[in-house]
Design an enzyme around this catalytic site. Structure first.
Site, PDB file in Angstrom:
ATOM      1  N   ASP A  52       0.718  -1.238  -0.012  1.00 36.86           N
ATOM      2  CA  ASP A  52       0.044   0.030  -0.109  1.00 36.86           C
ATOM      3  C   ASP A  52       0.904   1.098  -0.098  1.00 36.86           C
ATOM      4  OD1 ASP A  52       0.889  -0.218   2.861  1.00 36.86           O
ATOM      5  OD2 ASP A  52      -1.141  -0.017   3.590  1.00 36.86           O
ATOM      6  N   SER A  53       2.229   1.169   0.051  1.00 40.23           N
ATOM      7  CA  SER A  53       3.063   2.231  -0.203  1.00 40.23           C
ATOM      8  C   SER A  53       2.923   2.906  -1.686  1.00 40.23           C
ATOM      9  CB  SER A  53       4.589   1.718  -0.103  1.00 40.23           C
ATOM     10  OG  SER A  53       4.841   0.475  -0.933  1.00 40.23           O
ATOM     11  N   ASP A  91      -1.162  -6.009  -0.122  1.00 37.57           N
ATOM     12  CA  ASP A  91      -1.502  -5.471   1.006  1.00 37.57           C
ATOM     13  C   ASP A  91      -2.885  -5.138   1.206  1.00 37.57           C
ATOM     14  OD1 ASP A  91       0.548  -5.098   2.799  1.00 37.57           O
ATOM     15  OD2 ASP A  91       1.283  -3.355   1.990  1.00 37.57           O
ATOM     16  N   LYS A 121      -1.308  -9.490   2.706  1.00 38.99           N
ATOM     17  CA  LYS A 121      -0.403  -8.896   4.245  1.00 38.99           C
ATOM     18  C   LYS A 121      -1.241  -7.915   4.838  1.00 38.99           C
ATOM     19  CE  LYS A 121       3.158  -6.241   3.891  1.00 38.99           C
ATOM     20  NZ  LYS A 121       2.639  -5.007   4.591  1.00 38.99           N
ATOM     21  N   GLU A 123      -1.498  -5.533   8.485  1.00 33.88           N
ATOM     22  CA  GLU A 123      -0.915  -4.961   9.612  1.00 33.88           C
ATOM     23  C   GLU A 123      -1.553  -5.286  11.150  1.00 33.88           C
ATOM     24  OE1 GLU A 123       0.082  -0.940   8.754  1.00 33.88           O
ATOM     25  OE2 GLU A 123       0.695  -1.408   6.848  1.00 33.88           O
ATOM     26  N   GLU A 190       8.965  -4.208  10.730  1.00 27.13           N
ATOM     27  CA  GLU A 190       9.350  -2.926  10.028  1.00 27.13           C
ATOM     28  C   GLU A 190      10.041  -2.159  11.184  1.00 27.13           C
ATOM     29  OE1 GLU A 190       6.710  -1.088   7.243  1.00 27.13           O
ATOM     30  OE2 GLU A 190       7.861   0.635   7.411  1.00 27.13           O
TER      31      GLU A 190
HETATM   32  O1  KIV Z   1       3.656  -1.084   1.572  1.00 27.48           O
HETATM   33  C1  KIV Z   1       4.707  -1.510   1.739  1.00 27.48           C
HETATM   34  O2  KIV Z   1       5.556  -1.176   0.834  1.00 27.48           O
HETATM   35  C2  KIV Z   1       5.022  -2.432   2.722  1.00 27.48           C
HETATM   36  C3  KIV Z   1       6.501  -2.725   3.088  1.00 27.48           C
HETATM   37  C4  KIV Z   1       7.335  -1.475   3.637  1.00 27.48           C
HETATM   38  C5  KIV Z   1       6.838  -3.683   3.787  1.00 27.48           C
HETATM   39  O3  KIV Z   1       4.345  -2.731   3.564  1.00 27.48           O
END
Ligand code: KIV
Length: 272
Positions: A52-53, A91, A121, A123, A190
């Protein structure tokens, strides 16, 4: 004449777990689009994370919170179309799983059906236990994510290192064990102290993938735009830049503009 099909050994969650057993490190990078994912997959990256980055590096938002489920699916489908070998993890974006486990499963099913990805994934730890359990019950592999969890940035207030104090470190250890016991196949750690990440990695049988968590984890992940040197103004110490792509692209663009303006592009060989 028979046509020989290229045999590619795909990376699965089982492959990652056997890599941990053999002490072989796992290389993971983020990817959000087809062209980049093709290059990373050709280089034999083990895992591609549609993070989600994307909210930051693709859309220019300050945090990861604004990205939507539809947008994550768009990025994930583009990456999946490019990949022949890597495991593709997506994510679950903010708001698509925290509220209740039924919503979490619905979001996951949309990702799996509409993008063709291989895992999701999430969090968090104990607070999202029910969502993780429900997703796993549906047969979808789950990667956990502890330490600095950017979707909770407004709770933390800053992006500084997490779990430096004993009570937060202890909580992280308990959550890591819980995620393994629930059935997560791997865990992202992280921005936590290297000695804590090493301790957690040694304690778990599932692989840990670190970002800003030192060399004691079972693998590493970086945001591909950081690793390629495209994000010039983001320079935390855990990033290693393997290229200075910002400078190279800036120079290439300047050269192109000059060539267009001086009518040096296109030349005789570049026209019909
Ligand atoms: O969204 C992302 O890029 C991440 C990584 C930093 C692990 O969750």
């Amino acid at each position: 004449m028979s046509v020989q099909k290229k045999e590619i050994k795909r990376i699965t969650t089982n492959v990652l777990q056997s890599m941990k057993r053999k002490g072989e490190k796992i290389a993971m990078l983020t990817a959000y689009d087809y062209t980049m994912a093709r290059i990373l997959d050709a280089a034999k990256i083990d895992v591609l994370l549609v993070g989600d980055s994307a909210s930051n590096v693709m859309a220019g938002h300050e945090t990861t919170l604004p990205i939507t489920l539809d947008q994550m699916i768009y990025h994930a489908a583009s990456v999946v179309r490019a990949v022949e070998r890597a495991l593709v993890v997506v994510d679950l974006p903010f708001g698509s799983y925290q509220g209740n486990s039924k919503v979490a499963l619905e979001s996951t099913i949309r990702i799996m059906k509409e993008s063709g990805a291989h895992a999701v994934k999430l969090e968090g730890g104990i607070e999202i236990k029910e969502s993780i359990t429900r997703i796993l019950t549906a047969g979808v592999p789950v990667m956990g994510h502890l330490g600095l969890t950017p979707q909770s940035i407004y709770k933390f207030g800053t992006y500084t290192v997490r779990a430096k104090e004993e009570d937060e470190a202890q909580q992280l250890i308990e959550n890591a064990k819980l995620l393994e016991d629930l059935g997560c196949f791997a865990l992202v750690l992280e921005k936590i102290p290297a000695n804590l990440a090493k301790k957690v990695s040694e304690m778990l049988t599932i692989p840990t993938i670190g970002i800003g968590a030192g060399s004691g984890t079972d693998g590493q992940v970086l945001v591909v735009h950081d690793m390629m040197g495209m994000t010039k103004d983001f320079q935390p110490r855990f990033i290693r830049r393997y290229l200075e792509l910002y400078d190279l692209m800036l120079q290439a663009t300047t050269n192109y503009i000059e060539d267009v303006k001086s009518v040096q592009f296109p030349n005789q060989g570049e026209q019909y």
